[in-house]
Motif scaffolding. Structure first.
Motif, PDB file in Angstrom:
ATOM      1  N   ALA A 121      59.315 -83.558 -37.521  1.00  0.00           N
ATOM      2  CA  ALA A 121      58.600 -82.999 -36.376  1.00  0.00           C
ATOM      3  C   ALA A 121      57.275 -83.715 -36.123  1.00  0.00           C
ATOM      4  O   ALA A 121      56.693 -83.578 -35.044  1.00  0.00           O
ATOM      5  N   ASP A 122      56.830 -84.487 -37.075  1.00  0.00           N
ATOM      6  CA  ASP A 122      55.571 -85.224 -36.930  1.00  0.00           C
ATOM      7  C   ASP A 122      55.738 -86.300 -35.866  1.00  0.00           C
ATOM      8  O   ASP A 122      56.668 -87.115 -35.933  1.00  0.00           O
ATOM      9  N   PRO A 123      54.863 -86.328 -34.866  1.00  0.00           N
ATOM     10  CA  PRO A 123      54.979 -87.341 -33.804  1.00  0.00           C
ATOM     11  C   PRO A 123      54.923 -88.781 -34.320  1.00  0.00           C
ATOM     12  O   PRO A 123      55.449 -89.688 -33.686  1.00  0.00           O
ATOM     13  N   GLY A 124      54.342 -88.981 -35.490  1.00  0.00           N
ATOM     14  CA  GLY A 124      54.250 -90.320 -36.056  1.00  0.00           C
ATOM     15  C   GLY A 124      55.483 -90.751 -36.830  1.00  0.00           C
ATOM     16  O   GLY A 124      55.547 -91.886 -37.307  1.00  0.00           O
ATOM     17  N   ASN A 125      56.474 -89.886 -36.940  1.00  0.00           N
ATOM     18  CA  ASN A 125      57.694 -90.227 -37.661  1.00  0.00           C
ATOM     19  C   ASN A 125      58.407 -91.349 -36.916  1.00  0.00           C
ATOM     20  O   ASN A 125      58.615 -91.277 -35.708  1.00  0.00           O
ATOM     21  N   ALA A 144      69.621 -67.482 -60.626  1.00  0.00           N
ATOM     22  CA  ALA A 144      69.573 -68.949 -60.621  1.00  0.00           C
ATOM     23  C   ALA A 144      70.115 -69.501 -59.305  1.00  0.00           C
ATOM     24  O   ALA A 144      69.605 -70.500 -58.780  1.00  0.00           O
ATOM     25  N   PHE A 145      71.133 -68.846 -58.773  1.00  0.00           N
ATOM     26  CA  PHE A 145      71.681 -69.244 -57.476  1.00  0.00           C
ATOM     27  C   PHE A 145      70.637 -69.053 -56.380  1.00  0.00           C
ATOM     28  O   PHE A 145      70.453 -69.926 -55.533  1.00  0.00           O
ATOM     29  N   ALA A 146      69.937 -67.924 -56.408  1.00  0.00           N
ATOM     30  CA  ALA A 146      68.891 -67.666 -55.409  1.00  0.00           C
ATOM     31  C   ALA A 146      67.776 -68.706 -55.503  1.00  0.00           C
ATOM     32  O   ALA A 146      67.259 -69.174 -54.478  1.00  0.00           O
ATOM     33  N   VAL A 147      67.411 -69.112 -56.707  1.00  0.00           N
ATOM     34  CA  VAL A 147      66.387 -70.146 -56.885  1.00  0.00           C
ATOM     35  C   VAL A 147      66.879 -71.475 -56.324  1.00  0.00           C
ATOM     36  O   VAL A 147      66.137 -72.194 -55.646  1.00  0.00           O
ATOM     37  N   ALA A 148      68.136 -71.818 -56.596  1.00  0.00           N
ATOM     38  CA  ALA A 148      68.697 -73.071 -56.075  1.00  0.00           C
ATOM     39  C   ALA A 148      68.724 -73.059 -54.546  1.00  0.00           C
ATOM     40  O   ALA A 148      68.422 -74.073 -53.902  1.00  0.00           O
ATOM     41  N   LEU A 149      69.062 -71.918 -53.957  1.00  0.00           N
ATOM     42  CA  LEU A 149      69.026 -71.789 -52.494  1.00  0.00           C
ATOM     43  C   LEU A 149      67.604 -71.964 -51.972  1.00  0.00           C
ATOM     44  O   LEU A 149      67.380 -72.634 -50.965  1.00  0.00           O
ATOM     45  N   HIS A 150      66.653 -71.361 -52.651  1.00  0.00           N
ATOM     46  CA  HIS A 150      65.249 -71.483 -52.246  1.00  0.00           C
ATOM     47  C   HIS A 150      64.791 -72.946 -52.309  1.00  0.00           C
ATOM     48  O   HIS A 150      64.119 -73.427 -51.394  1.00  0.00           O
ATOM     49  N   ASP A 151      65.157 -73.632 -53.384  1.00  0.00           N
ATOM     50  CA  ASP A 151      64.773 -75.044 -53.512  1.00  0.00           C
ATOM     51  C   ASP A 151      65.399 -75.888 -52.411  1.00  0.00           C
ATOM     52  O   ASP A 151      64.756 -76.792 -51.859  1.00  0.00           O
ATOM     53  N   ASN A 152      66.657 -75.598 -52.071  1.00  0.00           N
ATOM     54  CA  ASN A 152      67.305 -76.318 -50.980  1.00  0.00           C
ATOM     55  C   ASN A 152      66.599 -76.034 -49.655  1.00  0.00           C
ATOM     56  O   ASN A 152      66.354 -76.949 -48.863  1.00  0.00           O
ATOM     57  N   ASP A 153      66.252 -74.780 -49.444  1.00  0.00           N
ATOM     58  CA  ASP A 153      65.541 -74.406 -48.218  1.00  0.00           C
ATOM     59  C   ASP A 153      64.178 -75.100 -48.145  1.00  0.00           C
ATOM     60  O   ASP A 153      63.773 -75.587 -47.086  1.00  0.00           O
ATOM     61  N   ARG A 154      63.489 -75.166 -49.256  1.00  0.00           N
ATOM     62  CA  ARG A 154      62.180 -75.842 -49.298  1.00  0.00           C
ATOM     63  C   ARG A 154      62.330 -77.331 -48.992  1.00  0.00           C
ATOM     64  O   ARG A 154      61.517 -77.906 -48.267  1.00  0.00           O
ATOM     65  N   LEU A 155      63.379 -77.946 -49.533  1.00  0.00           N
ATOM     66  CA  LEU A 155      63.640 -79.360 -49.242  1.00  0.00           C
ATOM     67  C   LEU A 155      63.835 -79.566 -47.744  1.00  0.00           C
ATOM     68  O   LEU A 155      63.241 -80.466 -47.138  1.00  0.00           O
ATOM     69  N   TRP A 156      64.650 -78.711 -47.115  1.00  0.00           N
ATOM     70  CA  TRP A 156      64.904 -78.836 -45.685  1.00  0.00           C
ATOM     71  C   TRP A 156      63.669 -78.512 -44.856  1.00  0.00           C
ATOM     72  O   TRP A 156      63.425 -79.148 -43.823  1.00  0.00           O
ATOM     73  N   ARG A 157      62.857 -77.572 -45.295  1.00  0.00           N
ATOM     74  CA  ARG A 157      61.619 -77.247 -44.575  1.00  0.00           C
ATOM     75  C   ARG A 157      60.661 -78.441 -44.607  1.00  0.00           C
ATOM     76  O   ARG A 157      60.053 -78.801 -43.604  1.00  0.00           O
ATOM     77  N   THR A 158      60.582 -79.095 -45.761  1.00  0.00           N
ATOM     78  CA  THR A 158      59.738 -80.288 -45.887  1.00  0.00           C
ATOM     79  C   THR A 158      60.245 -81.410 -44.988  1.00  0.00           C
ATOM     80  O   THR A 158      59.468 -82.077 -44.300  1.00  0.00           O
ATOM     81  N   LEU A 159      61.557 -81.600 -44.972  1.00  0.00           N
ATOM     82  CA  LEU A 159      62.157 -82.616 -44.102  1.00  0.00           C
ATOM     83  C   LEU A 159      61.885 -82.301 -42.640  1.00  0.00           C
ATOM     84  O   LEU A 159      61.545 -83.198 -41.853  1.00  0.00           O
ATOM     85  N   ALA A 160      62.002 -81.026 -42.260  1.00  0.00           N
ATOM     86  CA  ALA A 160      61.752 -80.627 -40.871  1.00  0.00           C
ATOM     87  C   ALA A 160      60.313 -80.913 -40.465  1.00  0.00           C
ATOM     88  O   ALA A 160      60.056 -81.385 -39.350  1.00  0.00           O
ATOM     89  N   LEU A 161      59.379 -80.629 -41.348  1.00  0.00           N
ATOM     90  CA  LEU A 161      57.971 -80.923 -41.045  1.00  0.00           C
ATOM     91  C   LEU A 161      57.767 -82.419 -40.842  1.00  0.00           C
ATOM     92  O   LEU A 161      57.031 -82.848 -39.959  1.00  0.00           O
ATOM     93  N   ASP A 162      58.450 -83.208 -41.662  1.00  0.00           N
ATOM     94  CA  ASP A 162      58.326 -84.659 -41.558  1.00  0.00           C
ATOM     95  C   ASP A 162      58.903 -85.178 -40.246  1.00  0.00           C
ATOM     96  O   ASP A 162      58.271 -85.988 -39.564  1.00  0.00           O
TER      97      ASP A 162
END
Length: 130
Positions: free
Chosen positions: A69-73, A49-67
């Protein structure tokens, strides 16, 4: 519930009242951070469950990073840069946690600082509340 499903639910319900993006982002960070905090405390008893929570946090940050990094941000370039750096740091720290047993407290602290910034608490977020 994963960050993906939280985002999908927040954006896909036609009967849901429209909420400002900052509110949706805050709620997403709050849910992911709460799950991470609880899973970190119980990691000895339920490491998967801890590993899943870490993965979800990482996914949240990856999504934020993509956002950001978008030149239109529309965020200021300096803030976008800091947020992207935090994504890189959280990714490295997540690896350290999983591979070396490092603490997740710094990830929880970072998320909490982002939540303060989204809430508008001056001087509390990364970079002094910009």
């Amino acid at each position: 519930m994963t960050s993906h499903s939280l985002a999908r639910d927040a954006y896909s319900r036609p009967d849901a009242p429209l909420r400002p993006a900052r509110t949706v982002e805050y709620d997403l960070f709050a849910r992911v951070t709460r799950r991470l905090t609880l899973a970190f405390r119980a990691r000895a008893a339920d490491f998967p469950a801890f590993a899943v929570a870490l993965h979800d946090n990482d996914r949240l940050w990856r999504t934020l990073a993509l956002d950001v990094a978008d030149p239109g941000n529309a965020l200021p370039a300096a803030l976008r840069s800091r947020l992207f750096y935090l994504h890189e740091f959280t990714t490295l720290q997540t690896r350290r946690i999983l591979q070396e047993g490092a603490s997740a407290e710094v990830l929880i602290d970072i998320n909490t600082a982002i939540m303060r910034g989204l809430r508008g608490d001056a001087g509390s977020g990364p970079g002094g509340g910009e």
